[in-house]
Design a protein around this motif. Structure first.
Motif, PDB file in Angstrom:
ATOM      1  N   GLY A  14       0.784  -1.230   0.000  1.00 15.45           N
ATOM      2  CA  GLY A  14       0.000   0.000   0.000  1.00 15.45           C
ATOM      3  C   GLY A  14       0.814   1.277   0.000  1.00 15.45           C
ATOM      4  N   ARG A  15       2.114   1.189  -0.243  1.00 16.11           N
ATOM      5  CA  ARG A  15       2.963   2.385  -0.169  1.00 16.11           C
ATOM      6  C   ARG A  15       3.021   3.177  -1.469  1.00 16.11           C
ATOM      7  NH1 ARG A  15       7.687  -0.607   3.323  1.00 16.11           N
ATOM      8  NH2 ARG A  15       6.477  -0.613   5.239  1.00 16.11           N
ATOM      9  N   TYR A  16       2.856   2.501  -2.593  1.00 16.93           N
ATOM     10  CA  TYR A  16       3.042   3.154  -3.887  1.00 16.93           C
ATOM     11  C   TYR A  16       1.935   2.792  -4.859  1.00 16.93           C
ATOM     12  CZ  TYR A  16       7.817   3.412  -2.077  1.00 16.93           C
ATOM     13  OH  TYR A  16       8.908   3.637  -1.288  1.00 16.93           O
ATOM     14  N   ILE A  17       1.728   3.689  -5.816  1.00 15.14           N
ATOM     15  CA  ILE A  17       0.991   3.341  -7.021  1.00 15.14           C
ATOM     16  C   ILE A  17       2.036   3.227  -8.124  1.00 15.14           C
ATOM     17  CG2 ILE A  17      -1.192   4.411  -6.352  1.00 15.14           C
ATOM     18  CD1 ILE A  17      -0.434   6.754  -8.280  1.00 15.14           C
ATOM     19  N   VAL A  18       1.677   2.560  -9.202  1.00 10.96           N
ATOM     20  CA  VAL A  18       2.595   2.406 -10.330  1.00 10.96           C
ATOM     21  C   VAL A  18       1.954   3.047 -11.547  1.00 10.96           C
ATOM     22  CG1 VAL A  18       3.883   0.782 -11.762  1.00 10.96           C
ATOM     23  CG2 VAL A  18       3.433   0.233  -9.359  1.00 10.96           C
ATOM     24  N   PRO A  29      -1.870   6.849   4.926  1.00 12.66           N
ATOM     25  CA  PRO A  29      -3.217   6.360   5.244  1.00 12.66           C
ATOM     26  C   PRO A  29      -3.661   6.726   6.657  1.00 12.66           C
ATOM     27  CG  PRO A  29      -1.651   4.549   5.254  1.00 12.66           C
ATOM     28  CD  PRO A  29      -0.912   5.762   4.761  1.00 12.66           C
ATOM     29  N   ALA A  30      -2.746   7.180   7.503  1.00 11.18           N
ATOM     30  CA  ALA A  30      -3.106   7.555   8.873  1.00 11.18           C
ATOM     31  C   ALA A  30      -3.691   8.958   8.972  1.00 11.18           C
ATOM     32  CB  ALA A  30      -1.883   7.449   9.795  1.00 11.18           C
ATOM     33  N   LEU A  31      -3.675   9.719   7.867  1.00  7.99           N
ATOM     34  CA  LEU A  31      -4.259  11.063   7.902  1.00  7.99           C
ATOM     35  C   LEU A  31      -5.764  10.979   8.122  1.00  7.99           C
ATOM     36  CD1 LEU A  31      -2.460  12.808   4.895  1.00  7.99           C
ATOM     37  CD2 LEU A  31      -2.128  13.291   7.328  1.00  7.99           C
ATOM     38  N   ALA A  32      -6.273  11.861   8.947  1.00  7.46           N
ATOM     39  CA  ALA A  32      -7.725  11.952   9.131  1.00  7.46           C
ATOM     40  C   ALA A  32      -8.349  12.404   7.806  1.00  7.46           C
ATOM     41  CB  ALA A  32      -8.050  12.945  10.237  1.00  7.46           C
ATOM     42  N   PRO A  33      -9.528  11.912   7.472  1.00  7.74           N
ATOM     43  CA  PRO A  33     -10.154  12.272   6.197  1.00  7.74           C
ATOM     44  C   PRO A  33     -10.256  13.787   5.972  1.00  7.74           C
ATOM     45  CG  PRO A  33     -11.376  10.500   7.228  1.00  7.74           C
ATOM     46  CD  PRO A  33     -10.344  10.950   8.228  1.00  7.74           C
ATOM     47  N   ARG A  79       5.822  13.197  -0.226  1.00  6.49           N
ATOM     48  CA  ARG A  79       7.219  13.635  -0.300  1.00  6.49           C
ATOM     49  C   ARG A  79       7.703  13.836   1.128  1.00  6.49           C
ATOM     50  NH1 ARG A  79       6.734  18.248  -4.983  1.00  6.49           N
ATOM     51  NH2 ARG A  79       6.182  16.846  -6.679  1.00  6.49           N
ATOM     52  N   GLY A  80       9.005  14.056   1.265  1.00  6.76           N
ATOM     53  CA  GLY A  80       9.567  14.251   2.594  1.00  6.76           C
ATOM     54  C   GLY A  80       9.747  12.924   3.307  1.00  6.76           C
ATOM     55  N   PRO A  81       9.764  12.957   4.634  1.00  5.40           N
ATOM     56  CA  PRO A  81       9.969  11.715   5.400  1.00  5.40           C
ATOM     57  C   PRO A  81       8.869  10.696   5.092  1.00  5.40           C
ATOM     58  CG  PRO A  81      10.107  13.636   6.828  1.00  5.40           C
ATOM     59  CD  PRO A  81       9.620  14.124   5.500  1.00  5.40           C
ATOM     60  N   VAL A  82       9.270   9.435   5.032  1.00  2.00           N
ATOM     61  CA  VAL A  82       8.283   8.384   4.757  1.00  2.00           C
ATOM     62  C   VAL A  82       7.326   8.245   5.932  1.00  2.00           C
ATOM     63  CG1 VAL A  82       9.805   7.115   3.209  1.00  2.00           C
ATOM     64  CG2 VAL A  82       9.760   6.523   5.643  1.00  2.00           C
ATOM     65  N   TRP A  83       6.140   7.756   5.665  1.00  2.00           N
ATOM     66  CA  TRP A  83       5.125   7.607   6.711  1.00  2.00           C
ATOM     67  C   TRP A  83       5.127   6.214   7.338  1.00  2.00           C
ATOM     68  CZ3 TRP A  83       2.063   3.900   4.629  1.00  2.00           C
ATOM     69  CH2 TRP A  83       1.852   3.908   3.243  1.00  2.00           C
ATOM     70  N   TRP A  84       5.905   5.299   6.803  1.00  2.00           N
ATOM     71  CA  TRP A  84       5.983   3.967   7.412  1.00  2.00           C
ATOM     72  C   TRP A  84       7.170   3.924   8.372  1.00  2.00           C
ATOM     73  CZ3 TRP A  84       6.175   4.883   2.123  1.00  2.00           C
ATOM     74  CH2 TRP A  84       7.418   4.811   1.519  1.00  2.00           C
ATOM     75  N   PRO A  89      13.330   1.377   2.606  1.00  2.00           N
ATOM     76  CA  PRO A  89      13.759   2.576   1.878  1.00  2.00           C
ATOM     77  C   PRO A  89      12.608   3.211   1.108  1.00  2.00           C
ATOM     78  CG  PRO A  89      14.429   0.610   0.698  1.00  2.00           C
ATOM     79  CD  PRO A  89      13.849   0.151   2.017  1.00  2.00           C
ATOM     80  N   ASP A  90      12.789   4.475   0.794  1.00  2.00           N
ATOM     81  CA  ASP A  90      11.826   5.183  -0.045  1.00  2.00           C
ATOM     82  C   ASP A  90      12.207   4.932  -1.496  1.00  2.00           C
ATOM     83  OD1 ASP A  90       9.925   6.825  -1.142  1.00  2.00           O
ATOM     84  OD2 ASP A  90      10.868   8.688  -0.490  1.00  2.00           O
ATOM     85  N   LEU A  91      11.330   4.309  -2.239  1.00  2.00           N
ATOM     86  CA  LEU A  91      11.583   3.985  -3.641  1.00  2.00           C
ATOM     87  C   LEU A  91      10.782   4.868  -4.584  1.00  2.00           C
ATOM     88  CD1 LEU A  91      11.596   0.100  -3.216  1.00  2.00           C
ATOM     89  CD2 LEU A  91      13.567   1.648  -3.341  1.00  2.00           C
ATOM     90  N   ASP A  92      10.306   5.997  -4.076  1.00  2.00           N
ATOM     91  CA  ASP A  92       9.529   6.924  -4.889  1.00  2.00           C
ATOM     92  C   ASP A  92      10.287   7.268  -6.167  1.00  2.00           C
ATOM     93  OD1 ASP A  92       7.230   8.571  -5.253  1.00  2.00           O
ATOM     94  OD2 ASP A  92       8.419  10.322  -4.703  1.00  2.00           O
ATOM     95  N   ARG A  93       9.582   7.193  -7.274  1.00  2.00           N
ATOM     96  CA  ARG A  93      10.072   7.535  -8.609  1.00  2.00           C
ATOM     97  C   ARG A  93      11.016   6.499  -9.212  1.00  2.00           C
ATOM     98  NH1 ARG A  93      10.819  14.093  -7.953  1.00  2.00           N
ATOM     99  NH2 ARG A  93       8.776  14.422  -7.050  1.00  2.00           N
ATOM    100  N   HIS A  94      11.266   5.409  -8.511  1.00  2.00           N
ATOM    101  CA  HIS A  94      12.079   4.332  -9.080  1.00  2.00           C
ATOM    102  C   HIS A  94      11.212   3.520 -10.049  1.00  2.00           C
ATOM    103  CE1 HIS A  94      14.688   5.227  -5.686  1.00  2.00           C
ATOM    104  NE2 HIS A  94      15.593   4.420  -6.192  1.00  2.00           N
ATOM    105  N   MET A  95      11.853   2.907 -11.021  1.00  2.00           N
ATOM    106  CA  MET A  95      11.146   1.990 -11.894  1.00  2.00           C
ATOM    107  C   MET A  95      10.871   0.719 -11.100  1.00  2.00           C
ATOM    108  SD  MET A  95      10.694   3.727 -14.594  1.00  2.00           S
ATOM    109  CE  MET A  95      10.000   2.503 -15.700  1.00  2.00           C
TER     110      MET A  95
END
Length: 112
Positions: A14-18, A29-33, A79-84, A89-95
């Motif tokens: 649940g950390r990334y979309i592709v 996902p912990a943010l209040a609606p 962006r910024g610090p990961v929420w998990w 590691p943060d793999l944001d923007r990696h293939m």
């Protein structure tokens, strides 16, 4: 006739979309609606301000608008610090094919 929009695949954790094979960090996902919606509203307004500044050729306003986009994205956890908190590691923007999600992604790409 409206085009059918499909949601991009989400990694099993649940950390990334592709999108086009690239991982993009999802919102915390912990943010209040209500908090999430306020940040999304801020993000959309900031993106509109970026477009307006680009169209006007206003560099100072463009910098401010892009800073607002960044603030909203950080607030959402995209962006910024990961929420998990498992030290992954943060793999944001990696293939996806070059990450620990490669096997999962190959199955998703094949429609399986």
């Amino acid at each position: 006739m409206a085009a059918h929009v499909t949601e991009p695949p989400t990694t099993p954790d649940g950390r990334y979309i592709v999108v086009r094979g690239r991982l993009w960090r999802k919102s915390d996902p912990a943010l209040a609606p209500e908090e999430r919606q306020a940040l999304v509203d801020d993000l959309m307004a900031a993106r509109r301000a970026v477009r307006a500044a680009l169209n006007a050729g206003d560099e100072a306003e463009l910098r401010r608008a892009r800073d607002r986009v960044q603030q909203a994205k950080v607030g959402l956890g995209e962006r910024g610090p990961v929420w998990w908190d498992d030290n992954a590691p943060d793999l944001d923007r990696h293939m996806a094919r070059n990450t620990c999600y490669a096997d999962w992604h190959s199955v998703v790409e094949r429609g399986g």
